[in-house]
Design a protein around this motif. Structure first.
Motif, mmCIF file in Angstrom:
data_model
loop_
_atom_site.group_PDB
_atom_site.id
_atom_site.type_symbol
_atom_site.label_atom_id
_atom_site.label_comp_id
_atom_site.label_asym_id
_atom_site.label_seq_id
_atom_site.Cartn_x
_atom_site.Cartn_y
_atom_site.Cartn_z
ATOM 1 N N LEU A 134 0.832 -1.212 0.000
ATOM 2 C CA LEU A 134 0.000 0.000 0.000
ATOM 3 C C LEU A 134 0.865 1.260 0.000
ATOM 4 O O LEU A 134 0.479 2.297 -0.528
ATOM 5 N N THR A 135 2.046 1.167 0.608
ATOM 6 C CA THR A 135 2.964 2.316 0.647
ATOM 7 C C THR A 135 3.653 2.493 -0.706
ATOM 8 O O THR A 135 3.782 3.609 -1.218
ATOM 9 N N ILE A 136 4.124 1.385 -1.277
ATOM 10 C CA ILE A 136 4.818 1.411 -2.567
ATOM 11 C C ILE A 136 4.122 0.426 -3.518
ATOM 12 O O ILE A 136 4.637 -0.674 -3.776
ATOM 13 N N PRO A 137 2.959 0.780 -4.032
ATOM 14 C CA PRO A 137 2.252 -0.164 -4.921
ATOM 15 C C PRO A 137 3.089 -0.593 -6.121
ATOM 16 O O PRO A 137 2.968 -1.717 -6.619
ATOM 17 N N ASN A 138 3.986 0.294 -6.550
ATOM 18 C CA ASN A 138 4.783 -0.003 -7.744
ATOM 19 C C ASN A 138 5.730 -1.180 -7.531
ATOM 20 O O ASN A 138 6.319 -1.684 -8.491
ATOM 21 N N ILE A 139 5.874 -1.618 -6.282
ATOM 22 C CA ILE A 139 6.743 -2.766 -6.006
ATOM 23 C C ILE A 139 6.250 -4.011 -6.737
ATOM 24 O O ILE A 139 7.011 -4.917 -7.053
ATOM 25 N N LEU A 140 4.935 -4.036 -7.040
ATOM 26 C CA LEU A 140 4.367 -5.169 -7.762
ATOM 27 C C LEU A 140 4.889 -5.236 -9.195
ATOM 28 O O LEU A 140 4.914 -6.304 -9.816
ATOM 29 N N ASN A 141 5.296 -4.102 -9.737
ATOM 30 C CA ASN A 141 5.802 -4.055 -11.114
ATOM 31 C C ASN A 141 7.301 -4.317 -11.214
ATOM 32 O O ASN A 141 7.831 -4.539 -12.292
ATOM 33 N N LEU A 142 7.984 -4.265 -10.041
ATOM 34 C CA LEU A 142 9.434 -4.430 -10.074
ATOM 35 C C LEU A 142 9.831 -5.844 -10.483
ATOM 36 O O LEU A 142 10.786 -6.049 -11.216
ATOM 37 N N GLY A 143 9.105 -6.805 -9.929
ATOM 38 C CA GLY A 143 9.452 -8.197 -10.213
ATOM 39 C C GLY A 143 10.501 -8.702 -9.250
ATOM 40 O O GLY A 143 11.352 -7.948 -8.764
ATOM 41 N N ILE A 144 10.433 -9.980 -8.965
ATOM 42 C CA ILE A 144 11.331 -10.588 -7.987
ATOM 43 C C ILE A 144 12.783 -10.520 -8.445
ATOM 44 O O ILE A 144 13.691 -10.291 -7.637
ATOM 45 N N GLU A 145 13.019 -10.666 -9.745
ATOM 46 C CA GLU A 145 14.396 -10.611 -10.250
ATOM 47 C C GLU A 145 15.026 -9.249 -9.974
ATOM 48 O O GLU A 145 16.197 -9.152 -9.591
ATOM 49 N N ASN A 146 14.266 -8.194 -10.180
ATOM 50 C CA ASN A 146 14.791 -6.844 -9.924
ATOM 51 C C ASN A 146 15.064 -6.615 -8.438
ATOM 52 O O ASN A 146 16.041 -5.947 -8.074
ATOM 53 N N ILE A 147 14.179 -7.147 -7.590
ATOM 54 C CA ILE A 147 14.393 -7.007 -6.140
ATOM 55 C C ILE A 147 15.659 -7.761 -5.735
ATOM 56 O O ILE A 147 16.497 -7.245 -4.982
ATOM 57 N N LYS A 155 21.464 -7.848 -4.232
ATOM 58 C CA LYS A 155 22.832 -8.234 -4.582
ATOM 59 C C LYS A 155 23.749 -7.016 -4.666
ATOM 60 O O LYS A 155 24.893 -7.037 -4.184
ATOM 61 N N SER A 156 23.252 -5.935 -5.271
ATOM 62 C CA SER A 156 24.090 -4.734 -5.393
ATOM 63 C C SER A 156 24.381 -4.126 -4.014
ATOM 64 O O SER A 156 25.487 -3.643 -3.756
ATOM 65 N N LEU A 157 23.402 -4.164 -3.122
ATOM 66 C CA LEU A 157 23.590 -3.600 -1.779
ATOM 67 C C LEU A 157 24.537 -4.441 -0.922
ATOM 68 O O LEU A 157 25.094 -3.946 0.060
ATOM 69 N N SER A 158 24.714 -5.696 -1.297
ATOM 70 C CA SER A 158 25.609 -6.564 -0.522
ATOM 71 C C SER A 158 27.040 -6.027 -0.541
ATOM 72 O O SER A 158 27.808 -6.244 0.395
ATOM 73 N N SER A 159 27.407 -5.295 -1.590
ATOM 74 C CA SER A 159 28.759 -4.727 -1.663
ATOM 75 C C SER A 159 28.960 -3.620 -0.629
ATOM 76 O O SER A 159 30.090 -3.240 -0.315
ATOM 77 N N LEU A 160 27.851 -3.081 -0.104
ATOM 78 C CA LEU A 160 27.928 -2.048 0.941
ATOM 79 C C LEU A 160 27.819 -2.645 2.343
ATOM 80 O O LEU A 160 27.943 -1.932 3.331
ATOM 81 N N GLY A 161 27.557 -3.952 2.403
ATOM 82 C CA GLY A 161 27.484 -4.607 3.712
ATOM 83 C C GLY A 161 26.106 -5.100 4.090
ATOM 84 O O GLY A 161 25.933 -5.714 5.146
ATOM 85 N N PHE A 162 25.091 -4.832 3.252
ATOM 86 C CA PHE A 162 23.735 -5.301 3.536
ATOM 87 C C PHE A 162 23.603 -6.773 3.122
ATOM 88 O O PHE A 162 24.118 -7.183 2.080
ATOM 89 N N ASN A 163 22.896 -7.557 3.960
ATOM 90 C CA ASN A 163 22.534 -8.895 3.517
ATOM 91 C C ASN A 163 21.019 -8.944 3.311
ATOM 92 O O ASN A 163 20.318 -7.952 3.526
ATOM 93 N N LYS A 164 20.505 -10.090 2.890
ATOM 94 C CA LYS A 164 19.077 -10.200 2.564
ATOM 95 C C LYS A 164 18.211 -9.907 3.784
ATOM 96 O O LYS A 164 17.175 -9.242 3.687
#
Length: 391
Positions: free
Chosen positions: A59-72, A77-86
């Protein structure tokens, strides 16, 4: 079909109206929207996002439905280089869904600002996971908040330490810090005191009295007032450490079992807060050591209540002092004036042997042993340093 599914997983009718506005039927088929919802909901569920959180995110970010799981997954994966994990990613997302829209450079720049203050990448990620709203901060504002602590007098390592304890400090208004510091100064804290105690309990910088009430509820319930606690903190900031605060009840109960009344305990702790740092065994042992040296229980209570610093003395130091006073027939004085036990034994011995040839020391003139340095010099024209040197 779509509406039934959405109702089934917890959306309200109003929520569904919002979804329909964002995905009008003329642009999106019901089957496509349903597929995206089901696919995303299963993906989120596998990553420990429950239905309530899923509804909030979509409801906050409805457009998340259009992103697709692959994009998420690609973003993760890109954020993992900064130290974030899943786990970090989804922990932030369920609290702050707009995180999905942040670009890599925005997040990296914030981490670089933190790194200039001795924070590691892992530190910065931990801060964002704990307080996702910090991601909203404009970079200039983030720098300004960190710079504020330097202006107050903290060094970079102290700033890192405090923010790791209380990252929400970075969301507070600057005026609140100065208001609290002004209050602390009015209560007698100096700049160094404020820096020292804030290092242990950063919350004091924003909500002093609330933090005192919260952290020291056990002491307040016992009978300590806020002024007592403030003075104790000034003398011994270590009492602010969590492991000390968590054991306060046991330590107060231990003193009560030895026969001390609440008022006695408050007086002793206010005078020598280190008592709250000592183990229960150490307190008990010191009490019984004094009993073994020839004092009655009431004498021991009086000695320790009058001079609580004795809890921290080495036993041999106390024993040697008491033995000397026994030798010179002043043992009975200890019951009436326990503070004679805090005087340096070498000084007292030197004065005794010097004075015994001039004014024979007895119970009637014992006070001559305990004159201040200036009074002793004025009366006998010799200093303690001279006596030590044998001049």
């Amino acid at each position: 079909m779509l509406e039934e599914y959405l109702l089934d997983i917890g959306y309200s009718e109003n929520d569904i109206k919002k979804i329909n506005k964002f995905f009008p039927k003329k642009l999106y088929s019901e089957a496509t929207i349903l597929y995206n919802f089901r696919n995303l909901e299963r993906f989120f569920r596998r990553n420990h996002i429950n239905q309530k959180e899923f509804i909030f995110i979509t409801l906050t970010i409805p457009n998340i439905l259009n992103l697709g799981i692959e994009n998420i997954n690609s973003k993760i994966k890109s954020l993992s280089s900064l130290g974030f994990n899943k786990i970090d990613f989804f922990s932030i997302l369920k609290e702050y869904p707009y995180f999905i829209e942040f670009n890599f450079d925005n997040i990296q720049s914030k981490i670089e600002i933190f790194s200039s203050y001795s924070f590691t990448n892992d530190d910065a990620v931990t801060i964002f996971v704990r307080i996702p709203n910090l991601l909203k901060l404009d970079n200039k504002l983030l720098k300004k908040h960190l710079k504020l602590f330097e202006k107050i007098g903290f060094d970079k390592n102290e700033i890192r330490h405090m923010i790791m304890i209380e990252p929400s400090l970075l969301l507070e208004d600057e005026s609140l810090f100065y208001e609290q510091i002004h209050q602390l100064k009015n209560m007698g804290f100096m700049d160094d005191d404020i820096i020292k105690i804030s290092f242990y309990v950063p919350g004091l910088l924003t909500h002093f009295f609330d933090t005192i009430q919260n952290k020291f509820q056990k002491l307040i319930h016992f009978g300590f007032n806020e002024i007592d606690i403030v003075q104790m903190i000034k003398k011994t900031p270590y009492i602010l450490e969590e492991q000390i605060l968590s054991s306060i009840d046991d330590k107060l109960s231990n003193l009560k079992r030895l026969g001390f009344k609440n008022d006695d305990i408050i007086f002793m702790c206010s005078k020598n807060p280190y008592i709250l740092l000592y183990s229960e065994d150490r307190i008990i042992i010191r009490f019984h050591e004094l009993l073994d040296l020839g004092f009655e229980k009431e004498d021991v209570k009086h000695i320790l209540n009058t001079c609580p610093i004795i809890f921290g003395y080495r036993f041999l130091t106390i024993k040697n002092k008491i033995s000397f006073y026994q030798e010179i027939d002043l043992f009975s004085l200890i019951r009436e004036h326990p503070n004679i036990l805090i005087y340096n034994l070498n000084y007292i011995k030197n004065r005794y042997f010097y004075l015994n040839d001039i004014d024979k020391i007895s119970i009637h003139n014992y006070h001559l042993l305990f004159l201040s340095d200036s009074e002793f010099y004025k009366k006998y024209n010799i200093s303690d340093i001279d006596l030590i040197r044998g001049d």
